[in-house]
Design an enzyme around this catalytic site. Structure first.
Site, short mmCIF file in Angstrom:
data_model
loop_
_atom_site.label_atom_id
_atom_site.label_comp_id
_atom_site.label_asym_id
_atom_site.label_seq_id
_atom_site.Cartn_x
_atom_site.Cartn_y
_atom_site.Cartn_z
N GLU A 130 -6.63 -6.06 -11.92
CA GLU A 130 -7.87 -4.98 -12.47
C GLU A 130 -8.15 -5.48 -13.58
O GLU A 130 -9.49 -5.72 -14.06
CB GLU A 130 -7.69 -3.82 -12.26
CG GLU A 130 -7.27 -3.13 -10.90
CD GLU A 130 -7.20 -1.76 -10.64
OE1 GLU A 130 -6.07 -1.46 -10.85
OE2 GLU A 130 -8.02 -0.96 -10.07
N GLU A 162 -2.08 -1.67 -3.72
CA GLU A 162 -2.00 -0.37 -3.84
C GLU A 162 -2.14 0.37 -2.57
O GLU A 162 -1.38 1.39 -2.43
CB GLU A 162 -3.09 0.08 -4.82
CG GLU A 162 -3.19 -0.09 -6.38
CD GLU A 162 -3.34 -1.32 -6.82
OE1 GLU A 162 -3.89 -2.37 -5.91
OE2 GLU A 162 -3.68 -1.55 -8.09
#
Ligand code: NAD
Length: 731
Positions: free
Chosen positions: A129, A151
């Site tokens: 990210e 995730e």
């Protein structure tokens, strides 16, 4: 000491190096965010700096992800309003990444400094990210590296801007395998998929990053330019509309609505695609907060991330010196033995694979050969690697080859006589310190240990089939098993990179003890005239990978019948499952043995594809006029398993509820969204669980009777994790 440092060279290129103190791979923690923020500010204000490289001080990796304890801290930060704490914490991290992304440009996209992510290797979760917020992502050509956003696998979704950025970078369709399935790729595949921009030789990584900065690139992000359109079209565009119709159907088909994170992710993507980028980030933060406030996410993170890792790192390992296995003897080269030889050789051990006949031993070894061939075809292995791995396996009938083995794993027929003979013959040739493990699935370890004159060194190592795919290994201590044997088994499981649980000896140990009642409850319902589709679908909507009837078909009816006969013989009058046997013996009599014979509860076509339920079931057990409601069926299936888990804890078969939860998810796919049987009981609350058991016992029989432990906890309003794992009791 901080986890980030910055150096600037004579050309004005600053390098921020991430190097988490005391860890072999970088992990983002609260302090890390603050340090990174301070360095970004410094770089943006220092006129001597032209641009910034963000890289890692760890060889071969950029970052493994986030320390999920950050989330707990965010929740705590706002006292009795944890959702606000999360929203504030997430907004603060979004602000840091957005600062990197804007690079100090003004509102008109003028000025500013480019940021390049230089990834030496693995970049997961927040480790991708952050790069996604940079203006260019360059990775070293390191085929072992894994890049992606996993995730969703632990019940959350990329909520630090990863969802909004990847959707804009690749379009909803292009981003979906990475976001919705948590797909991980090596650097070259990541570049092909559009996750990263460039792959370069490892020794050129920093030079290429610097070159990019000095080339004075135009680095404004497409979504910060006027007139930007999301690739594939926004949801109100006909093409984009179709994407979302398909994606919603796919997510619901795959998750059966049981996993809150997938749905929330899709909402964040959909709603985020309708608005400007900064608003999309807020929407992402809201949905992420929503997911993090759901008890399911906390339970999944706890079991699948925190506790799984703790068990893998030896949370329950006795304190004895390292027991790393060098040479393993595998007895029996059948289905299990062949798989055990494969995973052991892959982990670098010397393997002796023994069967009664040379052909059988060779056939067992050829399993590894076939496996490697498949790997070569998919570009994951080479001929050289195959030759090396095969070179580690000696297939033979000669027990003398076992000399020097420090671990034996026995996987011969499930027959106590055969096992005892093999045990004696092996112990006659190996060293007295060698640990002897049996892979029995049903026979008590303490009994089998009697064939050894050294029961301290005798243990159960129970694999699941297929060995190379199933991630759990159940280690079973017999009454006399000593600490060295437990440590040996745990070190072995660490070497083959699976997750261990350690349990005490009792009928069916832990996993099979819980799986069998799940199957049996399904079979009882068949006998009661409940529609087979209702039974299996109820289970799938709970998040189980397969319903109980499909599961019997997969594992075979005759195996079920065999286990039923053996259990009945052992338990005598106390045997509680006559109603189940009626169904299973009837199926066996009809020669409907399951998938392997292309006929079971399902009909199959000649290719083995399921074709719907066999109509013979309804002819034998006519459909009841009144069908139970979905929740009733689901509660019967859930409680049948979780009560067995509670009894295993009461009887000290389980010593640690974390193992009960992690084991259930990895061994038989117990509703992963719940975090496991004990987490599920905590989610519904022990008082309600006890009340439901009373109702189910009244309606369906004593097997649902509330165990004494659960009753006591219900009376006190206690949760399992508060009582047995030291968590604070919720008010
Ligand atoms: P299998 O029948 O495929 O293999 C057993 C092998 O042992 C055969 O190749 C046989 O020739 C060999 N063998 C028998 N007697 C021997 C002897 N005296 N010396 C050397 N080799 C001998 O069975 P499997 O499915 O691999 O199961 C093996 C063990 O693993 C059993 O105890 C079983 O309960 C257990 N287990 C099986 C599963 C499963 O799903 N199949 C799962 C967990 C545990």
């Amino acid at each position: 000491m901080t986890d980030f440092n910055m150096k600037t060279d004579a050309d004005g290129v600053a390098t921020i190096t991430w190097d988490t103190v005391g860890k072999s791979m970088n992990v983002m923690n609260q302090q890390g965010f603050e340090d990174l923020n301070a360095l970004v500010d410094q770089a943006l204000t220092d006129d001597a700096i032209k641009g910034v490289i963000i890289t890692s001080g760890k060889a071969g990796s950029f970052a493994g992800g986030m320390d999920l304890n950050i989330i707990a801290k965010m929740k705590e930060a706002a006292g009795d309003n944890p959702a606000q704490g999360l929203m504030d914490g997430l907004s603060a991290t979004h602000a840091i990444l957005r600062k990197i992304e804007r690079g100090g440009m003004d509102d008109k996209n003028k000025g500013g400094k480019p940021f390049v992510a230089a990834l030496p290797g693995t970049a997961l979760g927040i480790g991708l990210e952050i790069p996604l917020a940079c203006h260019r992502i360059i990775a070293a050509d390191n085929p072992k590296a894994k890049i992606g956003l996993p995730e969703i696998m632990v019940g959350i979704f990329p909520g630090m801007g990863g969802t909004a950025r990847l959707t804009r970078k690749l379009g909803a369709m292009g981003a979906s395998p990475f976001l919705l399935e948590g797909k991980l790729s090596d650097p070259k595949k990541a570049m092909q998929g559009g996750l990263i921009d460039e792959v370069v030789p490892a020794d050129e990584l920093l030079a290429k990053a610097k070159e990019y900065i000095l080339s004075e690139p135009k680095f404004v992000k497409p979504w910060d330019e006027k007139g930007y359109k999301i690739p594939g079209g926004a949801p109100y565009h006909p093409a984009g509309f179709m994407t979302f119709v398909g994606a919603s159907a796919m997510v619901n088909g795959k998750t059966q609505g049981a996993f809150p994170a997938a749905k929330a992710l899709l909402s964040a993507v959909y709603e985020g695609a309708l608005v400007p980028f900064d608003t999309a980030l807020k929407i992402e933060a809201r949905w992420f907060t929503n997911v993090l406030m759901n008890p399911s996410s906390a339970a999944m993170i706890r079991s699948l991330f925190i506790n799984k890792e703790a068990l893998e790192k030896g949370a329950n390992r006795p304190d004895v010196p390292d027991q790393t296995v060098k040479k393993v003897g595998v007895m029996g080269a059948g289905m299990m033995g062949a798989g055990i030889a494969l995973v052991s050789a892959m982990a670098g051990m010397e393997v002796v694979l023994i069967d009664q006949k040379q052909e059988a031993a060779d056939k067992g070894k050829s399993y590894t050969s076939d496996y490697m061939d498949k790997g070569i075809k998919r570009g994951k292995a080479t001929e050289e690697k195959k030759a090396n791995i095969l070179g580690q396996i000696t297939a033979t009938t000669d027990y003398a080859a076992l000399e020097g083995a420090d671990l034996i794993i026995e996987a011969v027929f499930e027959d106590p006589g055969v096992k005892a003979e093999v045990t004696k013959n092996v112990l006659a040739v190996v060293d007295k310190d060698c640990i002897f493990a049996t892979n029995t699935s049903t026979l008590p370890i303490t009994e089998l240990a009697k064939a050894s004159d050294n029961a301290e060194n005798f243990i159960g190592i129970h694999f699941f089939s297929p060995v190379e795919k199933m991630m759990l290994v159940e280690i079973i201590k017999g009454q006399k098993t000593g600490p060295n044997a437990v440590a040996k088994a745990l070190d072995y499981v660490r070497q083959i990179r699976k997750t261990p649980i350690v349990v005490n000896d009792a009928r069916f140990f832990y996993c099979n003890r819980c799986i069998i009642p799940y199957i049996n409850e399904g079979l009882r319902m068949v006998a009661e005239g409940v529609a087979p589709s209702l039974i299996d679908n109820a289970a799938r909507q709970l998040g189980f990978p397969v319903g109980p009837l499909q599961l019997v078909d997969e594992t075979s009816i005759d195996l079920g019948a065999k286990i039923a006969r053996a259990t009945k013989a052992a338990m005598g009058d106390a045997y509680p499952d006559a109603a189940v046997d009626e169904v299973i013996f009837w199926m066996e009599g009809e020669n409907r043995l399951g998938r392997k014979t292309n006929a079971g509860f399902f009909d199959y076509d000649e290719k083995g594809k399921r074709r719907g339920y066999w109509d013979g079931i309804e002819a034998k057990y006519p459909r009841a006029d009144e069908q139970p409601d979905l929740i009733e069926v689901q509660h019967r299936l859930m409680f049948a398993q979780v009560l067995e888990a509670v009894r295993a804890l009461e009887e000290n078969v389980l010593e640690d509820i974390r193992e009960g939860d992690v084991g259930a998810i990895l061994a038989w796919g117990f509703a992963p969204w719940s975090g496991g049987p004990f987490s599920w009981l905590d989610i519904i609350g022990t008082p309600y669980a006890a009340e439901r058991c009373d109702q189910l016992a009244e309606a369906h029989g004593a097997r649902f009777a509330t165990p004494a432990l659960l009753r006591e906890m219900a009376d006190k309003g206690q949760s399992f994790y508060a009582r047995f794992a030291g968590e604070a009791q919720a008010a």
